[in-house]
Structure formats: C-alpha cells, structure tokens
Design a protein around this motif. Structure first.
Motif, short mmCIF file in Angstrom:
data_model
loop_
_atom_site.label_atom_id
_atom_site.label_comp_id
_atom_site.label_asym_id
_atom_site.label_seq_id
_atom_site.Cartn_x
_atom_site.Cartn_y
_atom_site.Cartn_z
N SER A 44 14.06 -1.85 -11.29
CA SER A 44 12.78 -2.32 -10.77
C SER A 44 11.65 -1.55 -11.45
CB SER A 44 12.71 -2.11 -9.25
OG SER A 44 13.63 -2.96 -8.59
N VAL A 45 10.52 -2.21 -11.64
CA VAL A 45 9.38 -1.62 -12.35
C VAL A 45 8.22 -1.48 -11.38
CG1 VAL A 45 7.77 -1.89 -14.27
CG2 VAL A 45 10.14 -2.65 -14.52
N VAL A 46 7.69 -0.26 -11.26
CA VAL A 46 6.60 0.03 -10.33
C VAL A 46 5.32 0.27 -11.12
CG1 VAL A 46 5.84 1.45 -8.39
CG2 VAL A 46 8.28 1.17 -8.84
N ILE A 47 4.25 -0.44 -10.75
CA ILE A 47 2.98 -0.27 -11.45
C ILE A 47 1.83 -0.11 -10.45
CG2 ILE A 47 3.79 -1.68 -13.39
CD1 ILE A 47 1.98 -3.93 -12.38
N PRO A 48 0.74 0.53 -10.88
CA PRO A 48 -0.47 0.56 -10.05
C PRO A 48 -1.31 -0.67 -10.35
CG PRO A 48 -0.82 1.86 -12.01
CD PRO A 48 0.59 1.32 -12.11
N PHE B 289 0.86 -1.18 0.00
CA PHE B 289 0.00 0.00 0.00
C PHE B 289 0.90 1.23 0.00
CE2 PHE B 289 -2.75 -3.01 2.59
CZ PHE B 289 -3.54 -3.36 1.50
N GLY B 290 0.52 2.24 -0.80
CA GLY B 290 1.34 3.44 -0.84
C GLY B 290 0.95 4.36 -1.97
N ASP B 291 1.94 5.10 -2.46
CA ASP B 291 1.76 6.10 -3.51
C ASP B 291 2.84 5.87 -4.56
OD1 ASP B 291 1.70 8.38 -5.13
OD2 ASP B 291 1.31 9.74 -3.46
N ILE B 292 2.42 5.61 -5.79
CA ILE B 292 3.39 5.29 -6.85
C ILE B 292 4.38 6.42 -7.08
CG2 ILE B 292 1.92 6.15 -8.75
CD1 ILE B 292 2.97 3.77 -10.41
N VAL C 292 1.96 -1.09 -6.54
CA VAL C 292 1.56 -0.16 -5.48
C VAL C 292 0.04 0.00 -5.48
CG1 VAL C 292 1.78 2.18 -4.57
CG2 VAL C 292 3.76 1.07 -5.62
N VAL C 293 -0.58 -0.36 -4.37
CA VAL C 293 -2.02 -0.21 -4.19
C VAL C 293 -2.25 1.11 -3.46
CG1 VAL C 293 -4.11 -1.18 -3.19
CG2 VAL C 293 -2.30 -2.70 -4.05
N PHE C 294 -3.12 1.95 -4.00
CA PHE C 294 -3.39 3.25 -3.39
C PHE C 294 -3.78 3.07 -1.93
CE2 PHE C 294 -6.20 7.20 -3.12
CZ PHE C 294 -5.11 8.04 -2.94
N GLN C 295 -3.06 3.75 -1.04
CA GLN C 295 -3.23 3.58 0.40
C GLN C 295 -4.68 3.74 0.86
OE1 GLN C 295 -0.66 2.87 2.81
NE2 GLN C 295 -2.48 2.50 4.04
N SER D 194 -9.37 12.26 -16.02
CA SER D 194 -9.72 12.86 -14.74
C SER D 194 -8.46 13.23 -13.97
CB SER D 194 -10.55 11.88 -13.90
OG SER D 194 -10.68 12.35 -12.57
N PRO D 195 -8.41 14.43 -13.39
CA PRO D 195 -7.25 14.83 -12.59
C PRO D 195 -7.07 13.99 -11.33
CG PRO D 195 -9.03 16.42 -12.34
CD PRO D 195 -9.44 15.49 -13.44
N ARG D 196 -8.10 13.18 -10.99
CA ARG D 196 -8.02 12.34 -9.79
C ARG D 196 -7.34 11.00 -10.05
NH1 ARG D 196 -14.24 12.40 -8.11
NH2 ARG D 196 -14.33 12.08 -10.38
N THR D 197 -7.17 10.63 -11.34
CA THR D 197 -6.52 9.37 -11.68
C THR D 197 -5.01 9.54 -11.62
OG1 THR D 197 -6.48 9.89 -14.04
CG2 THR D 197 -8.44 8.75 -13.19
N ILE D 198 -4.29 8.43 -11.59
CA ILE D 198 -2.83 8.47 -11.61
C ILE D 198 -2.35 9.14 -12.89
CG2 ILE D 198 -0.74 7.05 -11.72
CD1 ILE D 198 -2.12 5.07 -9.86
#
Length: 282
Positions: free
Chosen positions: A211-215, A81-84, A260-263, A110-114
């Motif tokens: 390392s590769v970080v994805i939502p 859980f966290g923030d990408i 990374v899962v949105f906290q 949307s400005p609310r999406t990643i």
C-alpha cells in the motif's frame, strides 16, 4: 471536524431521494387507508419532525466522518485524517521533496513541513540519503533534467517532477515542487497535474504490491504561479484523486492508495464530497 455545511448540496440531493420515497410510500398507503381529518395535521407535523431528525443525523454523520474509501476499477483509495508517520510500518510512505532533492532543513526546507519532519527524524541518515539519490540509476538516467551550476547551496541536479526514489525503510521521496531563485517552492497548475500523472506512473513501477501512503501534496507552502493561488487543500485533494482515476493504473487489492490529511487541518476538508469523483469525476 469534517467541513460539511448544513445545507450541503450533496446532502440535500440525498435527502430529497429519501423525502421522495417517504412521500410516495405515504401516497400509496392513503390509497387504501383514510386518516381521520382531526389527525392529518398531527401526522404531517410528526412526519416533518422525523424527516428533520433524519436530516440532522445524516449531516452530523457526514460532518464527523474521519475517513472514506473510494473504488476505481480494482483499486481502492482511502482518505483519512491522521499522521503519515503513524501509518502501518509495511506501507510505502511518500515524502515530498523539491526538484533537487535537497536535504538541508532550514531556509529551504521548513522543519514544520512533512519533508522537514522526515529529515529531522532521519538527521543521522542524511549522508546515506544523499548517496541513495546520487546512485539511483532510474532517477539519474530517466528522470534527470539538468544541472544548475549557478546554485550556491544545496544540490545542483534537477529532476522531473513526480520522480520517485526509494530511501529504504519503506519511505519513498518524490520530486514534488520547483524551487525559484529565492528557494521558494512553486509550480503552475499545469505542472502540478503533470507531476501527479508522472508520480502515479512511478508508483506503478515501484509499489511492489505494498500500500502507498501519501499526504495532500502542496497543501502546505507550495505556491501556484499561474492564477491558482487560491487553490485550497480540498481542491488539491480532489485533483490528486482525479489524476489517479484517469491514470488508469491498478493498485490491486489488498494493496491500496492511502491519502493522509493532517488531523489539525480536518476542518478545511469535506470528505463527504469525494464520492462525487468516484461516480462522475471533477
């Protein structure tokens, strides 16, 4: 908190193994030792209380779990859980765009999406990002699908779902969803799985020992149009991990895949359940 029910089947299965071990140990001891009759009930009650305390402790630990690491061959997958955007600066962070790689925040994004947050953070680089997309040879030769001349706004070139392009500064853009005539993001489940398999092949081509970080792709506003409208974020997370497993690509240690899962959505996910995929698959 992690979404783990008190009577989670995986917890019960694990607890049963402990219970069986305790029962077998006690039975073995009783072969050689006698418990006075007046103490048997007290001993039984104490044993049950200790087992209950153990179970509650295990459940609380699973419920409060904020990360998990899975191993597939030589590759490691971290889920947390966290923030990408707060990931290690040297990691490659993947941002999901639509199939046109549109960059205009508003009606389409949307400005609310990643995706929207990334573009807002890089609003001074929009023309540079557009230029990178337009000039990327692999994207425009190997992953190009068609040109939609009927589109009045936004980019007109469509690319294969799963296509990756390097936006520099350790950010990659992926074509992660289709857009309908009303500019709504949608895919079928078959397309979603195809997107992920293509994506992992693209990652294999580009990760360059980083390392590769994805939502969790699609857990926001993505619509499934073939009867899978009820797919949860947990379902999508499991599919992402499963497709990585069957893709057979190797992200060799010390590089790894980080999901990374949105906290703020942690109570929608059960990280404890993911170990099943490592062992048996979906």
């Amino acid at each position: 908190m992690n979404k783990v029910g008190f009577l989670d089947s995986r917890l019960l299965k694990s607890f049963y193994k402990v219970f069986s071990g305790v029962a077998a140990t006690i039975s073995f001891i009783l072969l050689f030792c006698d418990i006075p009759k007046q103490h048997k009930i007290v001993t039984l009650i104490c044993t049950l209380i200790l087992l209950l305390i153990y179970y509650i402790g295990t459940w609380r630990k699973a419920k409060n779990q904020t990360s998990i690491t899975l191993k597939f061959g030589e590759s490691y997958v971290d889920v947390k859980f966290g923030d990408i955007f707060k990931s290690d600066k040297d990691d490659l962070k993947v941002i999901s765009f639509n199939e046109y790689f549109d960059t205009e925040v508003g009606k389409r994004i949307s400005p609310r999406t990643i995706n929207g947050k990334f573009l807002e953070m890089n609003k001074n680089r929009i023309s540079e990002i557009q230029s990178i997309i337009a000039k990327d040879e692999h994207l425009n030769q190997e992953m190009y699908v068609s040109t939609n001349e009927k589109r009045k706004q936004g980019n007109k070139k469509r690319y294969q779902l799963g296509s990756l392009v390097d936006l520099s500064n350790n950010y990659l853009a992926v074509a992660g969803s289709k857009f309908d005539s009303e500019d709504k993001a949608n895919v079928t489940m078959r397309e979603y799985i195809g997107f992920l398999l293509t994506f992992w092949n693209e990652v294999n081509r580009m990760y360059n020992n980083q390392s590769v970080v994805i939502p969790v792709f699609g857990s926001g506003i993505l619509r499934f149009t073939d009867g899978y409208a009820g797919a949860t974020g947990q379902d999508l997370l499991e599919i992402i991990i499963w497709t990585f497993k069957i893709s057979r690509i190797k992200i060799a240690y010390p590089s790894r895949v980080k999901i990374v899962v949105f906290q703020n959505k942690s109570d929608m996910y059960n990280l404890y359940k993911l170990k099943e995929i490592e062992k048996d698959g979906l």
